[in-house]
Design a protein around this motif. Structure first.
Motif, PDB file in Angstrom:
ATOM      1  N   VAL A  12       0.864  -1.180   0.000  1.00  0.00           N
ATOM      2  CA  VAL A  12       0.000   0.000   0.000  1.00  0.00           C
ATOM      3  C   VAL A  12       0.899   1.229   0.000  1.00  0.00           C
ATOM      4  CG1 VAL A  12      -1.787   1.281   1.204  1.00  0.00           C
ATOM      5  CG2 VAL A  12      -1.830  -1.226   1.233  1.00  0.00           C
ATOM      6  N   LYS A  14       1.145   5.671  -0.526  1.00  0.00           N
ATOM      7  CA  LYS A  14       0.429   6.939  -0.591  1.00  0.00           C
ATOM      8  C   LYS A  14       0.811   7.628  -1.896  1.00  0.00           C
ATOM      9  CE  LYS A  14       0.213   7.608   4.407  1.00  0.00           C
ATOM     10  NZ  LYS A  14       0.595   8.475   5.549  1.00  0.00           N
ATOM     11  N   THR A  15      -0.100   8.442  -2.390  1.00  0.00           N
ATOM     12  CA  THR A  15       0.171   9.187  -3.624  1.00  0.00           C
ATOM     13  C   THR A  15       1.493   9.939  -3.503  1.00  0.00           C
ATOM     14  OG1 THR A  15      -2.183   9.420  -4.120  1.00  0.00           O
ATOM     15  CG2 THR A  15      -0.689  10.998  -5.134  1.00  0.00           C
ATOM     16  N   ASP A  38      -6.178  -4.988 -14.525  1.00  0.00           N
ATOM     17  CA  ASP A  38      -7.234  -4.186 -13.928  1.00  0.00           C
ATOM     18  C   ASP A  38      -8.565  -4.870 -14.192  1.00  0.00           C
ATOM     19  OD1 ASP A  38      -5.181  -1.809 -15.293  1.00  0.00           O
ATOM     20  OD2 ASP A  38      -5.544  -1.882 -13.130  1.00  0.00           O
ATOM     21  N   ALA A  82       0.531   7.050  -8.299  1.00  0.00           N
ATOM     22  CA  ALA A  82      -0.770   7.708  -8.442  1.00  0.00           C
ATOM     23  C   ALA A  82      -1.874   6.678  -8.222  1.00  0.00           C
ATOM     24  CB  ALA A  82      -0.896   8.319  -9.837  1.00  0.00           C
ATOM     25  N   PRO A  83      -3.045   7.118  -7.767  1.00  0.00           N
ATOM     26  CA  PRO A  83      -4.150   6.166  -7.554  1.00  0.00           C
ATOM     27  C   PRO A  83      -4.478   5.336  -8.801  1.00  0.00           C
ATOM     28  CG  PRO A  83      -4.657   8.237  -6.498  1.00  0.00           C
ATOM     29  CD  PRO A  83      -3.391   8.472  -7.272  1.00  0.00           C
ATOM     30  N   SER A  84      -4.222   5.892  -9.987  1.00  0.00           N
ATOM     31  CA  SER A  84      -4.501   5.152 -11.225  1.00  0.00           C
ATOM     32  C   SER A  84      -3.568   3.952 -11.408  1.00  0.00           C
ATOM     33  CB  SER A  84      -4.359   6.078 -12.442  1.00  0.00           C
ATOM     34  OG  SER A  84      -3.039   6.592 -12.511  1.00  0.00           O
ATOM     35  N   GLN A  85      -2.538   3.894 -10.583  1.00  0.00           N
ATOM     36  CA  GLN A  85      -1.619   2.767 -10.665  1.00  0.00           C
ATOM     37  C   GLN A  85      -1.986   1.636  -9.693  1.00  0.00           C
ATOM     38  OE1 GLN A  85       1.974   5.302 -10.249  1.00  0.00           O
ATOM     39  NE2 GLN A  85       2.621   4.460 -12.231  1.00  0.00           N
ATOM     40  N   THR A  86      -3.095   1.805  -9.010  1.00  0.00           N
ATOM     41  CA  THR A  86      -3.631   0.703  -8.217  1.00  0.00           C
ATOM     42  C   THR A  86      -4.004  -0.424  -9.159  1.00  0.00           C
ATOM     43  OG1 THR A  86      -4.457   2.134  -6.460  1.00  0.00           O
ATOM     44  CG2 THR A  86      -5.558   0.002  -6.742  1.00  0.00           C
ATOM     45  N   THR A 113      -1.865  -1.058  -3.964  1.00  0.00           N
ATOM     46  CA  THR A 113      -2.919  -0.066  -3.746  1.00  0.00           C
ATOM     47  C   THR A 113      -2.258   1.279  -3.495  1.00  0.00           C
ATOM     48  OG1 THR A 113      -4.377  -1.718  -2.785  1.00  0.00           O
ATOM     49  CG2 THR A 113      -4.896   0.592  -2.345  1.00  0.00           C
ATOM     50  N   VAL A 114      -2.691   2.290  -4.235  1.00  0.00           N
ATOM     51  CA  VAL A 114      -2.175   3.648  -4.046  1.00  0.00           C
ATOM     52  C   VAL A 114      -3.305   4.516  -3.510  1.00  0.00           C
ATOM     53  CG1 VAL A 114      -1.021   5.622  -5.093  1.00  0.00           C
ATOM     54  CG2 VAL A 114      -0.561   3.317  -5.955  1.00  0.00           C
ATOM     55  N   LEU A 115      -3.113   5.047  -2.320  1.00  0.00           N
ATOM     56  CA  LEU A 115      -4.171   5.842  -1.673  1.00  0.00           C
ATOM     57  C   LEU A 115      -4.026   7.318  -1.993  1.00  0.00           C
ATOM     58  CD1 LEU A 115      -4.058   4.054   1.785  1.00  0.00           C
ATOM     59  CD2 LEU A 115      -5.622   3.609  -0.116  1.00  0.00           C
TER      60      LEU A 115
END
Lengths: 115, 119
Positions: A12, A14-15, A38, A82-86, A113-115
């Motif tokens: 996990v 963070k951005t 995805d 970035a969250p888009s890389q989750t 997971t990128v928060l």
């Protein structure tokens, strides 16, 4: 013979944080790949390598960098997550055949997971 | 451009039923390879079969069989007498060719078909 292994299995972030995913294979394969999976999208190629010291872009390379300093290892880096890389990230490897593509064998995946 | 279409997003069957997963591909290459992979709930990707464009013979492996028809650009996968352990997402993939010389190319995946086999 472990095949293709990936480290870590889960992460996990963070951005804005950075991290490196490690892929290792013990099959003496020339080619290595990084994919992301995805929901509803199948797998898409991020970067690949046809040999030690060489890398190339795949379908979705933006935001990622890779390095292949040793034949058995292929590293995937996220410099500023970035969250888009989750996503779930899969590494794969294969032999290089002169007669056509060989089968790609996949690692177990890394869930990021990128928060 | 290469493309793989798996029109069936989800299929649900009862154990012992036969089930066919469809795969239609597009490519301008005359030489290409097709693959099927299985992704069980545990998440790993398991290789099932690799077929080249020059070999249109059907293949059978136990309860699994594959029907390759170049005329319709299809590479369908049939599971006979399905079992609960067959529950998984199945991906069809097409390999293009990197440059010349037949070297390993990019795998283009379909979006997968989720198969649920109920007891």
């Amino acid at each position: 013979n472990a095949g293709v292994t990936q480290t870590p299995k889960f992460r996990v972030l963070k951005t804005g944080q950075s991290m490196t995913l490690l892929c290792a294979q013990d099959m003496n394969h020339e080619y290595m790949y990084w994919y992301r999976q995805d929901p509803g999208m199948g797998l898409r190629l991020i970067h690949y390598s046809v040999g030690e010291g060489t890398t190339a872009k795949g379908e979705v390379p933006d935001g990622y960098n890779v390095s292949r300093l040793k034949k058995q290892n292929f590293l995937l880096g996220l410099e500023s997550a970035a969250p888009s890389q989750t996503s779930v990230y899969f590494c794969a490897s294969s032999y290089a055949l002169t007669g056509g593509p060989d089968t790609q064998y996949f690692g177990p995946g890394t869930r990021l997971t990128v928060l | 451009a290469q493309k793989v279409t798996q029109a069936q997003t989800e299929i649900s069957v009862v154990e012992k039923e036969d089930v066919t997963l469809d795969c239609v591909y597009e490519t301008r290459d005359t030489t290409y390879y097709l693959f099927w992979y299985k992704q069980p709930p545990s998440g790993e990707l398991v290789f099932l079969i690799r077929r080249n464009s020059f070999d249109e013979q059907n293949e059978i492996s136990g309860r699994y069989s594959w029907n390759f028809q170049k005329s319709t650009s299809s590479f369908n996968f049939t599971i006979t007498a399905s079992q609960v352990v067959d529950s998984a997402v199945y991906f069809c993939a097409l390999s293009d060719i990197l440059g010349g010389g037949g070297s390993q190319g990019n795998l283009i995946f379909g979006k997968g078909t989720k198969l649920s086999v109920k007891p």
